[in-house]
Design an enzyme around this catalytic site. Structure first.
Site, PDB file in Angstrom:
ATOM      1  N   THR A   1       0.683  -1.243   0.541  1.00 37.08           N
ATOM      2  CA  THR A   1      -0.100  -0.196   0.060  1.00 37.08           C
ATOM      3  C   THR A   1       0.529   1.174   0.087  1.00 37.08           C
ATOM      4  O   THR A   1       1.182   2.276  -0.388  1.00 37.08           O
ATOM      5  CB  THR A   1      -0.657   0.266   1.084  1.00 37.08           C
TER       6      THR A   1
ATOM      7  N   THR B   1       1.687  -5.099   4.125  1.00 39.88           N
ATOM      8  CA  THR B   1       1.593  -4.959   5.921  1.00 39.88           C
ATOM      9  C   THR B   1       1.225  -6.341   6.637  1.00 39.88           C
ATOM     10  O   THR B   1       1.671  -7.434   7.275  1.00 39.88           O
ATOM     11  CB  THR B   1       1.134  -4.410   6.532  1.00 39.88           C
TER      12      THR B   1
END
Length: 341
Positions: free
Chosen positions: A13, A89
């Site tokens: 991201t 993540t």
């Protein structure tokens, strides 16, 4: 003296921006990161960027990508003072754990970070995570790196890479280190808990060990599970059992017979806890003594991510003396606490 930091952008991201024509996220050329975050020009370090040819969602990052990252660090180890890995993540804790075992006698910082929101969003956490990670990756005192291990920085906290896990898909504060204190914290001042930092006990030079073996399975025990299906799985080298609490499982003869059959087939059994905090203590309760009987290995307070990476690294690894059980019990990179059973 300006320290040199190599950013390795794998995807995630943090490297995304919104395409306003399609209203979806797309990866941008990370070589233009200075245009996105002009504050980087104010840092007292020289930054170079290496990006994967195709940015990857972290769910696509696995052993082959871990090897690629480790090789990049090996090739550039003497050219840079620190390394910053930008990563999605979801599997960041797995990558951090794997790298901690693959990078031997590390004496420079290897920091992983990412973000929950894209770098172009108004409320993004990407800028702070990236900028402070660069501080830690370039932090030296008396010509010696302050951080000499694989660490993960997220939302103002620096954590040991093989001690942390992702616990929230929505909070900016997405990672925790349940069984080990934080290594540092970012506030008005950049703090480092020096007594918590890892230092290699060996005098050998830095090296990279790319050995990984995927003959492994993680199995979570639950009430009502049909254990009879376990011996029917294809033969594997290591079975990691995630059991209840401090190491308990169903107390019956059938359970012992099934687990012993797996052991007799040559499979090592590692026992870890389903609890986020705390660890295995074989013998604390009677329902844990079964693991002593069958010769299972206690994972102590290791995380599931770290247990998987450690096992993959140790299975049939010719670079370690001793057998798998002997080496798994050792605290190789600060991944477990010294616990007496």
């Amino acid at each position: 003296m300006k320290r040199k930091v190599l950013i390795i952008y794998t995807g995630g991201t943090i490297g995304m921006e919104k395409d306003y024509e399609t209203n979806s996220l797309r990866a941008f050329d990370f070589n233009h990161i200075f245009n996105k975050i002009p504050e980087m020009n104010l840092l007292e370090c020289e930054v170079s960027v290496h990006q994967f040819s195709e940015p990857l969602d972290s769910s696509d990052v696995g052993p082959e990508e871990w090897k690629e990252i480790a090789q990049l660090i090996e090739e550039n180890y003497h050219l840079f003072d620190g390394f910053l890995i930008l990563h999605g993540t979801d599997t960041m804790a797995y990558t951090a754990s794997a790298l901690s075992f693959m990078l031997k006698n590390l004496r420079k910082p290897v920091i992983l970070t990412g973000s929950q929101l894209p770098i172009g969003d108004l409320r993004t956490d990407a800028k702070e995570n990236l900028l402070t990670s660069l501080y830690y990756a370039s932090l030296y005192q008396n010509d010696e790196a302050v951080v000499q291990e694989v660490a993960l920085y997220f939302e103002y906290k620096l954590l040991r890479g093989n001690r942390c896990l992702k616990y929230s898909a929505e909070n900016f504060d997405a990672f925790i280190s349940p069984n080990y204190p934080i290594l540092g914290e970012s506030g008005v001042h950049l703090k480092v808990e020096e007594t918590m930092l890892y230092r290699t006990p060996h005098q050998e030079d830095f090296s990279v060990d790319l050995h990984l073996n995927d003959s492994i399975l993680l199995w979570r025990i639950f009430p009502g599970i049909n254990l009879e299906s376990l011996p029917q799985i294809p033969k594997i080298k290591v079975l990691i059992l995630q059991v209840f609490g401090s190491g308990t499982i169903f107390s019956n003869k059938k359970t012992e017979e099934v687990l012993q059959k797996i052991r007799n087939n040559g499979t090592e059994i590692v026992v870890i806890s389903q609890c986020v905090s705390g660890g295995i203590s074989i013998g604390k309760y009677n329902n844990s003594n079964i693991f002593k009987k069958i010769g299972a290995i206690s994972g102590h307070d290791i995380t599931a991510e770290s247990a998987l990476a450690k096992a993959m690294h140790l299975i049939d690894n010719p670079n370690y003396s001793g057998d798998f059980a002997e080496n798994f019990k050792k605290n190789l990179r600060g991944e477990i606490s010294e616990i007496e059973e």
